[in-house]
Design an enzyme around this catalytic site. Structure first.
Site, PDB file in Angstrom:
ATOM      1  N   ASN A 166       0.615  -1.213   0.003  1.00  0.00           N
ATOM      2  CA  ASN A 166       0.035  -0.160   0.142  1.00  0.00           C
ATOM      3  C   ASN A 166       0.864   1.283  -0.076  1.00  0.00           C
ATOM      4  O   ASN A 166       0.550   2.366  -0.283  1.00  0.00           O
ATOM      5  CB  ASN A 166      -1.090   0.168   1.344  1.00  0.00           C
ATOM      6  CG  ASN A 166      -1.894   1.213   1.396  1.00  0.00           C
ATOM      7  OD1 ASN A 166      -2.630   1.579   0.561  1.00  0.00           O
ATOM      8  ND2 ASN A 166      -1.336   2.157   2.470  1.00  0.00           N
ATOM      9  N   TYR A 185       2.981   9.482 -11.593  1.00  0.00           N
ATOM     10  CA  TYR A 185       2.050   8.870 -10.714  1.00  0.00           C
ATOM     11  C   TYR A 185       1.194   7.637 -11.271  1.00  0.00           C
ATOM     12  O   TYR A 185       0.863   6.771 -11.198  1.00  0.00           O
ATOM     13  CB  TYR A 185       1.080   9.835  -9.919  1.00  0.00           C
ATOM     14  CG  TYR A 185       0.097   9.214  -8.907  1.00  0.00           C
ATOM     15  CD1 TYR A 185       0.744   8.169  -7.860  1.00  0.00           C
ATOM     16  CD2 TYR A 185      -1.323   9.324  -9.080  1.00  0.00           C
ATOM     17  CE1 TYR A 185       0.004   7.766  -6.998  1.00  0.00           C
ATOM     18  CE2 TYR A 185      -1.875   8.493  -8.011  1.00  0.00           C
ATOM     19  CZ  TYR A 185      -1.509   7.728  -7.069  1.00  0.00           C
ATOM     20  OH  TYR A 185      -2.256   7.119  -6.251  1.00  0.00           O
ATOM     21  N   LYS A 216       1.212   3.652 -11.373  1.00  0.00           N
ATOM     22  CA  LYS A 216      -0.043   2.823 -11.221  1.00  0.00           C
ATOM     23  C   LYS A 216      -0.582   2.007 -12.324  1.00  0.00           C
ATOM     24  O   LYS A 216      -0.983   0.761 -12.244  1.00  0.00           O
ATOM     25  CB  LYS A 216      -1.277   3.848 -10.628  1.00  0.00           C
ATOM     26  CG  LYS A 216      -0.895   4.121  -9.488  1.00  0.00           C
ATOM     27  CD  LYS A 216      -0.606   3.683  -8.114  1.00  0.00           C
ATOM     28  CE  LYS A 216      -0.237   3.950  -6.958  1.00  0.00           C
ATOM     29  NZ  LYS A 216      -0.028   3.088  -5.770  1.00  0.00           N
TER      30      LYS A 216
END
Length: 247
Positions: A90, A155, A159
């Site tokens: 996470n 970012y 992902k």
């Protein structure tokens, strides 16, 4: 739902990660949370123990971008508890720097923590899971891995990489009874969102079909489902928890 299972949760000291830890503990798991600093780990552990002194929870603070440190921390969990059933990756950072202001160092920082650190934790954990007959890996993705975002390309790129890693490893590790999934949260009421001006939150919420930001518990429940036996035939999935934000 997780009685007797041992879980590692990186980025577990605050926000969604902390809520995942709480949810796992409340459902019978033993949890080792990884944080970035000793003080934040100790603060999180104190808060959890105050809520329920019977919960089995410990903390570590390896440098997640150091493969050797991460491997050592994962092996210490195995040595202490005898197994690792669940790994939640996470920890991560986001940013929205425009391309023309980007530096190579800033891009590398995002990729190092959001992608390389995920791989560094998976490698030793997967070996342990294979030896014990199976396990579950859950990675934190984001709605921007599907929709992109207007600035801060590092970012969403990181992902997208997490999604590719998740789907590919699900195919590779299925034969070892290791399930690999990801959760892609949308706008969630973490400290960062709560600190925004009320007008900003309202404007963001108005663009979400459910007309509100998500609660950390709602995202944590997706991690609970994927870690539990209810999801025993679920692998290679990117589960969106975003109120249809990407629609």
């Amino acid at each position: 739902m997780l009685n007797g299972k041992v879980a590692i949760v990186t980025g577990g000291t605050r926000g969604i990660g902390f809520e995942i830890v709480r949810t796992y503990l409340a459902n019978g798991a033993k949890v080792v949370l990884f944080g970035s600093r000793q003080e934040t780990v100790e603060k999180a552990l104190a808060k959890l123990k105050e809520e329920n002194s019977g919960w089995e929870v410990e903390g570590k603070f390896p440098k997640l971008t150091d493969a050797a440190e991460v491997e050592r921390a994962v092996l210490e969990v195995k040595e202490k508890f005898g197994r690792i059933d669940i790994l939640v990756n996470n920890a991560g950072i986001s940013q929205s720097t425009p391309l023309y202001n980007y530096t190579a160092e800033e891009f590398d920082k995002v990729i190092d923590l959001n992608v390389k650190a995920v791989f560094y934790a998976i490698l030793p954990a997967a070996k342990i899971m294979k030896e014990q007959g199976g396990g579950c890996i859950i990675n934190t993705s984001s709605m921007v891995s599907i929709s992109g975002q207007p600035a801060g390309v590092g970012y969403p790129a990181s992902k997208f990489a997490v999604n590719g890693l998740t789907i590919s490893l699900a195919r590779e590790l299925g034969k070892d009874n290791i399930r690999v999934n990801a959760v892609a949260p949308g706008v969630t009421k973490t400290d960062m969102v709560v600190a925004l001006p009320e007008e900003t939150v309202k404007a963001i919420s108005a663009r979400i079909p459910l007309q509100r930001a998500g609660e950390p518990e709602e995202v944590a429940n997706a991690f609970l489902y994927l870690a539990s036996d209810l999801a025993s035939y679920v692998t290679g999935e990117i589960l969106s928890v975003d109120g249809a934000s990407k629609a």
